[in-house]
Enzyme design. Structure first.
Site, PDB file in Angstrom:
ATOM      1  N   GLY A   1      23.055   1.280   5.732  1.00  0.00           N
ATOM      2  CA  GLY A   1      23.530   1.977   6.828  1.00  0.00           C
ATOM      3  C   GLY A   1      24.363   1.229   7.918  1.00  0.00           C
ATOM      4  O   GLY A   1      24.313   1.479   9.037  1.00  0.00           O
ATOM      5  N   GLY A   2      25.141   0.200   7.367  1.00  0.00           N
ATOM      6  CA  GLY A   2      26.033  -0.523   8.008  1.00  0.00           C
ATOM      7  C   GLY A   2      25.403  -1.347   8.941  1.00  0.00           C
ATOM      8  O   GLY A   2      26.230  -2.229   9.762  1.00  0.00           O
TER       9      GLY A   2
ATOM     10  N   LYS B   1      33.788 -12.733   0.418  1.00  0.00           N
ATOM     11  CA  LYS B   1      35.090 -12.620   0.698  1.00  0.00           C
ATOM     12  C   LYS B   1      35.087 -11.185   1.314  1.00  0.00           C
ATOM     13  O   LYS B   1      34.719 -10.231   1.014  1.00  0.00           O
ATOM     14  CB  LYS B   1      35.907 -12.669  -0.478  1.00  0.00           C
ATOM     15  CG  LYS B   1      37.337 -12.297  -0.036  1.00  0.00           C
ATOM     16  CD  LYS B   1      38.013 -13.715   0.005  1.00  0.00           C
ATOM     17  CE  LYS B   1      39.453 -13.714   0.627  1.00  0.00           C
ATOM     18  NZ  LYS B   1      39.811 -14.618   1.554  1.00  0.00           N
TER      19      LYS B   1
ATOM     20  N   HIS C   1      37.117   2.240  -0.108  1.00  0.00           N
ATOM     21  CA  HIS C   1      35.770   2.430  -0.488  1.00  0.00           C
ATOM     22  C   HIS C   1      35.582   3.441  -1.684  1.00  0.00           C
ATOM     23  O   HIS C   1      35.875   4.457  -1.328  1.00  0.00           O
ATOM     24  CB  HIS C   1      34.658   2.911   0.767  1.00  0.00           C
ATOM     25  CG  HIS C   1      33.301   2.937   0.138  1.00  0.00           C
ATOM     26  ND1 HIS C   1      32.217   2.136   0.622  1.00  0.00           N
ATOM     27  CD2 HIS C   1      32.875   3.994  -0.570  1.00  0.00           C
ATOM     28  CE1 HIS C   1      31.146   2.663   0.002  1.00  0.00           C
ATOM     29  NE2 HIS C   1      31.511   3.892  -0.690  1.00  0.00           N
TER      30      HIS C   1
ATOM     31  N   HIS D   1      31.205   1.543   9.407  1.00  0.00           N
ATOM     32  CA  HIS D   1      30.521   1.336   8.106  1.00  0.00           C
ATOM     33  C   HIS D   1      29.967   2.521   7.771  1.00  0.00           C
ATOM     34  O   HIS D   1      29.240   2.627   6.932  1.00  0.00           O
ATOM     35  CB  HIS D   1      29.822   0.034   8.083  1.00  0.00           C
ATOM     36  CG  HIS D   1      30.388  -1.210   8.336  1.00  0.00           C
ATOM     37  ND1 HIS D   1      31.347  -1.713   7.888  1.00  0.00           N
ATOM     38  CD2 HIS D   1      29.968  -1.944   9.196  1.00  0.00           C
ATOM     39  CE1 HIS D   1      32.064  -2.666   8.185  1.00  0.00           C
ATOM     40  NE2 HIS D   1      30.960  -3.048   9.056  1.00  0.00           N
TER      41      HIS D   1
ATOM     42  N   GLU E   1      28.725   1.326  -5.781  1.00  0.00           N
ATOM     43  CA  GLU E   1      29.818   1.368  -4.749  1.00  0.00           C
ATOM     44  C   GLU E   1      30.662   0.247  -5.035  1.00  0.00           C
ATOM     45  O   GLU E   1      30.260  -1.124  -5.113  1.00  0.00           O
ATOM     46  CB  GLU E   1      29.113   1.235  -3.409  1.00  0.00           C
ATOM     47  CG  GLU E   1      28.403   2.465  -2.907  1.00  0.00           C
ATOM     48  CD  GLU E   1      27.962   2.766  -1.514  1.00  0.00           C
ATOM     49  OE1 GLU E   1      27.673   3.797  -0.876  1.00  0.00           O
ATOM     50  OE2 GLU E   1      28.126   1.699  -0.745  1.00  0.00           O
TER      51      GLU E   1
ATOM     52  N   ARG F   1      19.897   6.878  -5.284  1.00  0.00           N
ATOM     53  CA  ARG F   1      19.370   8.303  -4.829  1.00  0.00           C
ATOM     54  C   ARG F   1      20.608   9.321  -4.882  1.00  0.00           C
ATOM     55  O   ARG F   1      21.717   8.709  -5.065  1.00  0.00           O
ATOM     56  CB  ARG F   1      18.806   8.134  -3.391  1.00  0.00           C
ATOM     57  CG  ARG F   1      19.934   7.558  -2.558  1.00  0.00           C
ATOM     58  CD  ARG F   1      19.859   7.625  -1.077  1.00  0.00           C
ATOM     59  NE  ARG F   1      20.464   6.655  -0.359  1.00  0.00           N
ATOM     60  CZ  ARG F   1      21.405   6.963   0.011  1.00  0.00           C
ATOM     61  NH1 ARG F   1      22.252   7.790  -0.325  1.00  0.00           N
ATOM     62  NH2 ARG F   1      22.298   5.788   0.779  1.00  0.00           N
TER      63      ARG F   1
ATOM     64  N   ARG G   1      31.809  15.555   7.359  1.00  0.00           N
ATOM     65  CA  ARG G   1      30.434  15.432   7.878  1.00  0.00           C
ATOM     66  C   ARG G   1      30.399  15.968   9.237  1.00  0.00           C
ATOM     67  O   ARG G   1      31.260  15.432  10.228  1.00  0.00           O
ATOM     68  CB  ARG G   1      29.881  13.915   7.943  1.00  0.00           C
ATOM     69  CG  ARG G   1      29.643  13.579   6.359  1.00  0.00           C
ATOM     70  CD  ARG G   1      29.001  12.297   6.720  1.00  0.00           C
ATOM     71  NE  ARG G   1      28.823  11.723   5.172  1.00  0.00           N
ATOM     72  CZ  ARG G   1      27.919  10.753   5.072  1.00  0.00           C
ATOM     73  NH1 ARG G   1      26.918  10.195   5.819  1.00  0.00           N
ATOM     74  NH2 ARG G   1      28.014  10.175   3.678  1.00  0.00           N
TER      75      ARG G   1
END
Ligand code: ADP
Length: 449
Positions: free
Chosen positions: A164-165, A201, A208, A235, A275, A291, A337
């Site tokens: 979650g960042g 790095k 993304h 993020h 990801e 999920r 969102r």
């Protein structure tokens, strides 16, 4: 075949699962906290069980309460949605120990992918390209400094248990290493109970790009292309689209096959997302989510499949209803969102919805648990809706998003809708020219009211 499933979640994702179950002739059981007695998922399910007081830790995260709710109602399987217990390997183990079925991957796969160091190591061995960085955990500041010099600044220090960042810190130069290393470690410890960190790095202007995969648990797997989720704040994803504006059919086929082969190799079951950061034509693995993702509807739109339906089928031991060759992209989809937050600081603003009107028409999908008079409880995530549009191409999806946003009415609370109106005026958004830093940079010079 299941007769009845329990949904261990709330909000729009609980509705999403109830809808899929109903279409499959499966009864649904909603669970809810005392703050959610009047929630839409409770109204829409066939049965409901109150599992505790408002705080998530005492209700939606209460494993004994959820297992008891299954026993009382006779539900045979549990769909976890996203968040809450969806990536909790311990929960999956307990579910299986009680003779119930978890609609998702095995506890072992969740455990492997939930620890980012183990996940990276596993993916590397499976032939998935990774971000250059440390080989496993970095226990001391001295080692971190040495690695920083070797890898070359900027670097990012990440908590292996992070999510979650949270638990990530960038060190732009050697001077910043001490602060970044210690902060990432203490955040890992305080938020996730694990202070192990690793170093990567720091890519300066990546996108993304995530690949949707699906496995049958018996060595069969497919990919459903990519989603570009580069528009992020802290993020956290804000706007997602599929296909990615910068990904070619050859790149999709190549990275998609690498990902499908990797999960086939480990007999992965159900939906998963691999990801990547994407820079200069190269993919670098960062993590796998075991999920259903918030942004799964954009993939459903362009491939014409129901991923929740598919998750339930695979949990029942049935084969997937499509093969790789059946999966052909049709058009372009975008998701916005919608959060109950006050701009410009994105401060959560729960409250009462005085009026809600969902947009409609061709190619418009609104996944939301709102209704007129609904009181948003202050205890949970601020996501209150997802507006998903589908068009023949990117341009028509963008104009459809603009049109649908104009029809959407959410009165009574502040929302992030004005952000999307503003973004749709931006040439970079219209042309698809953005990296993971675009939104934060833009927000600095575009204070939203
Ligand atoms: P989380 O589990 O908290 O979501 P991720 O590892 O998925 O963390 O990373 C979330 C986001 O952080 C990415 O989408 C990207 O914006 C940024 N990020 C992560 N790793 C790097 C990196 N090596 N270089 C640049 N940005 C990164």
């Amino acid at each position: 075949m299941f007769d009845k499933i329990l949904i261990a979640n709330r909000g729009e994702i609980a509705l999403r699962v109830i809808r899929a179950a109903r279409e499959m002739g499966i009864a649904s059981v909603a669970v809810h906290s005392t703050a959610d007695t009047d929630a839409m998922h409770v109204r829409m399910a066939d049965e409901s069980v109150c599992i505790g007081p408002p705080p998530g830790a005492e209700s939606y995260l209460s494993i004994p309460a959820i297992i008891a709710a299954c026993e009382v109602t006779g539900a045979q399987a549990i769909h976890p949605g996203y968040g809450f217990l969806s990536e909790n390997a311990n929960f999956v183990q307990i579910v299986e120990d009680h003779g119930l079925k978890f609609i998702g991957p095995t506890a072992e796969h969740i455990r492997i992918m939930g620890d980012k160091i183990t996940a990276k190591d596993t993916m590397k061995k499976l032939g998935v390209p990774c971000v250059p960085g440390s080989d496993g955990g970095v226990p001391t500041l001295d080692e971190a400094r040495k690695l920083g010099d070797e890898i070359g600044y900027p670097v990012i220090i990440k908590a292996t248990a992070g999510g979650g960042g949270r638990g990530m810190k960038v060190a732009a130069s050697a001077d910043e290493m001490e602060r970044a290393f210690l902060t990432a470690r203490s955040e890992g410890k305080s938020v996730f109970g694990n202070d192990e960190v690793y170093i990567e790095k720091y890519l300066t202007t990546p996108r993304h790009i995530e690949i949707q995969v699906f496995g049958d648990g018996k060595g069969g797997a497919v990919h459903l292309g990519e989603r570009d989720c580069s528009l992020q704040r802290r993020h956290q994803k804000v706007f997602e689209e599929a296909p990615g504006p910068c990904i070619t059919a050859e790149e999709r086929a190549r990275i998609g096959k690498t990902c499908a082969d990797a999960i086939a190799n480990i007999n992965y079951a159900g939906a998963g997302t691999i990801e990547f950061l994407y820079e200069d034509g190269e993919f670098f693995f960062i993590e796998m989510n075991t999920r259903l993702q918030v942004e799964h509807p954009v993939t459903e739109a362009i491939y014409g499949v129901d991923l929740v339906h598919e998750q339930i089928r695979v949990a029942e031991g049935l084969p997937m209803s499509f093969t790789q060759d059946d999966l052909v992209i049709n058009g372009h989809a975008i998701e916005a969102r919608i959060n109950a937050e006050k701009l410009p600081e994105f401060a959560p603003r729960p409250g009462t919805i005085s009026q809600f009107h969902a947009p409609g028409g061709l190619g418009v999908r609104m996944d939301s648990a709102l209704y007129d008079g609904y009181k948003i409880p202050p205890h949970y995530d601020s996501l209150i809706g997802k507006l998903i549009v589908h068009g023949r191409d990117r341009e028509s999806a963008l104009s459809r998003l603009n049109r649908a946003l104009g029809e959407l009415i959410i009165d009574g609370v502040d929302t992030t809708i004005p952000l999307f109106h503003a973004l749709l005026q931006e040439p970079d958004i219209l042309s698809g020219n953005y990296s993971i830093h675009w939104l934060e940079t833009w927000l600095e010079s575009n204070p939203l009211e």
